[in-house]
Write a protein that holds these residues in place. Structure first.
Motif, short mmCIF file in Angstrom:
data_model
loop_
_atom_site.label_atom_id
_atom_site.label_comp_id
_atom_site.label_asym_id
_atom_site.label_seq_id
_atom_site.Cartn_x
_atom_site.Cartn_y
_atom_site.Cartn_z
N SER A 89 17.96 5.75 1.40
CA SER A 89 18.02 4.50 2.17
C SER A 89 19.27 3.75 1.74
O SER A 89 19.42 3.41 0.55
N ASP A 90 20.17 3.51 2.71
CA ASP A 90 21.44 2.83 2.42
C ASP A 90 22.22 3.55 1.31
O ASP A 90 22.76 2.92 0.40
N ARG A 105 12.86 4.14 3.24
CA ARG A 105 12.90 2.70 3.49
C ARG A 105 11.65 2.01 2.95
O ARG A 105 11.73 0.93 2.34
N ALA A 106 10.50 2.63 3.16
CA ALA A 106 9.25 2.03 2.67
C ALA A 106 9.23 1.96 1.14
O ALA A 106 8.79 0.98 0.55
N GLU A 152 0.84 -1.19 0.00
CA GLU A 152 0.00 0.00 0.00
C GLU A 152 0.88 1.25 0.00
O GLU A 152 0.72 2.15 0.81
N LEU A 153 1.85 1.28 -0.88
CA LEU A 153 2.82 2.37 -0.87
C LEU A 153 2.17 3.73 -1.08
O LEU A 153 2.44 4.68 -0.33
N LYS A 154 1.30 3.84 -2.05
CA LYS A 154 0.70 5.15 -2.32
C LYS A 154 -0.15 5.61 -1.14
O LYS A 154 -0.12 6.79 -0.76
N ALA A 155 -0.87 4.68 -0.53
CA ALA A 155 -1.66 5.04 0.64
C ALA A 155 -0.76 5.46 1.79
O ALA A 155 -1.04 6.41 2.53
N ALA A 156 0.38 4.72 1.95
CA ALA A 156 1.32 5.06 3.02
C ALA A 156 1.94 6.43 2.79
O ALA A 156 2.13 7.21 3.75
N LEU A 157 2.26 6.75 1.54
CA LEU A 157 2.85 8.06 1.24
C LEU A 157 1.85 9.18 1.49
O LEU A 157 2.22 10.27 1.94
#
Length: 677
Positions: A119-120, A154-155, A17-22
């Motif tokens: 990230s890294d 990271r996500a 759910e990347l877009k929702a998380a963003l």
């Protein structure tokens, strides 16, 4: 801050759910840091692509405006600013090269804070905050922004493989739905409409249009688009800029076949599809090839430069292939439907002809089959005279002759179109039709019906001719049999009576009156034999299906010459063509009676028979060198033969003239039209 961070960490651990998380991240940022606007950009192939745009006061127009701006190129200045991962704080963005001016103008931003999402050591995007007035962000704001950006990075890194799988699944699902919409029989407009809907679901392009063309008439016949189009169809293909044509042609020559072509920024396409107002950065053209001919194209207006990724590219081509198959299926079904209607029409034409239908009935039958196409048959002209006479159609005009000789449709001065017809690959005539804007399948349908009409009429005429020839052969055989029977029975009886009367007439015991009576019987028997021989010649040598008039006259002349000893000279003038059987029999009857009269009554030594074929009539002239003809008298003799000749000419629509020659002898001249009235 710790509560927000825990909330954020929990949300970002759901990678599918990347877009929702963003979006959730953007909300937390606005709650944590005093800002009016937050945006997230993801880095792909050196470009920053808008992923989220959110205001403290929500506005749906913000995200649409952000998408319309398109990707931001990662210049060297921007790359160096974000390379270390430190926050970039800008007190006033006006005149600052890091922020594109269209963003500050569109969203009225003054102070901004931006930080790379790393990230890294890998940068995957940019998290940006904005204020509507000049209120600089402080160091504490930058630290909180950096912390949030680290979790977001990271996500993103962990979710990208899942995003790829999900995107692939979305493409496959959209293709499946598009295929289901296109599987049923559809007309061209409905295929184009459903293709546009399917492409919009696949890619959400700025614009999408499907154009179908008729390359025979050099025009665009169908144009369906995702946005309203002001230009009415049909659109002449001559309006397409030559530069665009050359670009597409060069691309196809390079690939060896019609294939997808990126056409970039094309003003004519922008104006036609309204691409400029949709934030389109370039166009992709996917050709629709039906039966090895270009029948149209799909045009996608893409918001991000660089086109589609490989999976999207494959999906776009697959959907174009589905559209091509739907167009092919629709055209095949349309062709089959036309062929069924054609066969039904030809069957009815055949039935109409069997019932003796005239031209008007046949044209009405054709118009019934063509009325759904907006086509009216105004007339027909046939090259073959026998077919034209059978249908009783008027002679062709010079314009109609030119059409069938040229073999192409011609526009007539009276507003009709002249359609050439053929029979067994040879010109056969024309149809005159009233119609406008016919496409190639409709033209072929009209030609097929017209050619079918000619073939049906030709077969009907041929069948009648074969029936007539069969009857003529039967009559010829019956005449020959009757002639032989008469010769073998009645003829021999007359000979026997003549011989017996002669033998009895020399008996001495008979008186004068008895001998005179026997002599009279012998004379009558001889006259009967001569009349019977004339009748046998008329039966044996009359014109028939396999014996045209000149051959019949030649046989008659030889028979009379051999039987009478009179020289008979026959000459034929002009180009011979078969005449109607009634006309040939009438002329033969005149020749036979004229020769018989010359032999029996004129005392001639020679008879000249001349047969002349003129353009519209046939003339038979029989002239002897005998005593000429006396004033009409009653009783048997040449006058009875003249009456028979006049009656034969009258039945054939001709005339007969009998005169005495200036020198000596008689002239009989018969004139008759080449065809029956």
């Amino acid at each position: 801050m710790s509560d927000h961070r825990e909330h954020l960490v929990g949300a970002l651990r759901s990678p599918l759910e990347l877009k929702a998380a963003l979006r959730l991240l953007s909300g937390i940022v606005l709650e944590t840091i005093d800002a009016d606007h937050v945006s997230i950009f993801l880095l792909e192939e050196g470009r920053l692509l808008p992923a989220v745009a959110l205001r403290r006061k929500p506005s749906p127009e913000d995200w649409q405006a952000m998408k319309a701006l398109g990707p931001i190129r990662l210049t060297q200045e921007r790359a160096e600013a974000f390379a270390l991962g430190d926050p970039v704080l800008i007190d006033d963005v006006r005149g600052n090269g890091l922020v594109p001016p269209e963003i500050t103008e569109q969203f009225i931003l003054r102070s901004m804070a931006m930080v790379a999402m790393q990230s890294d050591g890998t940068t995957c995007g940019v998290l940006a905050l904005g204020r509507d007035e000049v209120r600089p962000f402080d160091t504490h704001d930058g630290e909180m922004l950096s912390s949030l950006a680290t979790h977001a990075a990271r996500a993103v890194v962990e979710a990208r493989p899942f995003e790829s799988v999900r995107r692939r699944a979305q493409l496959q699902a959209a293709l499946a739905r598009g295929s289901a919409r296109l599987v049923e029989p559809l007309d061209d407009v409905e295929v184009a409409t459903r293709l546009v809907d399917a492409y919009r679901e696949l890619f959400d392009p700025g614009t999408c249009a499907v154009a179908l063309v008729d390359d025979d008439q050099f025009r665009m016949t169908t144009l369906v688009a995702s946005r309203p189009i002001e230009r009415p169809v049909p659109v002449p293909l001559a309006e397409v800029p030559l530069s665009l044509v050359r670009h597409v042609r060069a691309a196809w020559l390079a690939t060896g076949a019609p294939s997808p072509v990126e056409i970039g920024d094309e003003p004519w396409v922008d104006r036609l599809l309204g691409s400029g107002s949709a934030g389109v950065r370039g166009h992709l053209l996917l050709p629709l090839v039906v039966e090895e001919r270009i029948r149209g194209a799909v045009v996608l207006g893409l918001r991000r430069p660089g086109g589609l990724d490989p999976e999207e590219w494959a999906a776009a081509q697959t959907l174009a292939a589905m559209g091509t198959a739907a167009l092919e299926r629709g055209r095949l079904l349309g062709r089959l439907a036309r062929q069924v209607r054609q066969l039904e029409t030809l069957y009815r034409l055949h039935a109409d002809l069997a019932e003796g239908a005239d031209t008007t009935t046949l044209l009405n039958r054709l118009n019934d089959a063509l009325k759904d196409h907006g086509i009216e048959v105004a007339g027909v002209a046939l090259k073959d005279r026998s077919l034209a006479q059978y249908l009783r159609v008027p002679p062709p005009t010079s314009e109609e002759r030119a059409a069938w000789e040229d073999g192409r449709w011609l526009a007539s001065g009276d507003g009709t179109q002249v359609v050439p017809l053929s029979l067994d690959g040879r010109p056969a005539g024309v149809l005159r039709v009233r119609a406008a804007g016919l496409d190639l399948p409709e033209r072929l349908f009209v030609e097929a019906l017209g050619n079918g009409l000619v073939e049906v009429v030709s077969r009907t005429v041929l069948r009648h001719a074969l029936d007539e020839a069969g009857r003529a052969r039967g009559l010829d055989a019956e005449r020959t049999r009757l002639a032989h029977d008469l010769h073998d029975t009645v003829g021999q009886l007359f000979v026997t009576i003549h011989l017996l009367a002669g033998r009895l007439g020399v008996e001495e015991a008979l008186g004068f009156e008895q001998k005179a009576g026997l002599t009279r019987i012998g004379e009558l028997a001889a006259e009967g034999k001569r009349s019977l021989d004339d009748a046998i010649r008329a039966l044996a040598f009359a014109p028939a299906s396999k014996r045209p008039l000149p051959s019949a006259l030649a046989a008659l002349a030889r028979a009379v010459e051999e039987d009478s000893g009179i020289a008979v000279v026959l000459t034929i003038h002009g180009r011979h063509r078969r005449l109607p059987p009634e006309v040939e029999r009438a002329l033969y009857r005149v020749a036979h009676e004229a020769l018989a009269n010359a032999w029996r009554h004129s005392g001639c030594k020679q008879v000249r028979v001349a047969l002349a074929f003129a353009s519209s009539e046939v003339i038979l002239r029989v002239e002897d060198d005998g005593n000429g003809i006396d004033t009409p008298a009653s009783g048997p003799g040449p006058q009875m033969g003249l009456a028979s000749m006049r009656r034969a000419m009258g039945d054939a629509g001709g005339s007969l003239e009998v005169t005495n020659s200036r020198s000596k002898g008689c002239v009989i001249e018969a004139q008759v039209p080449r065809s029956l009235p």
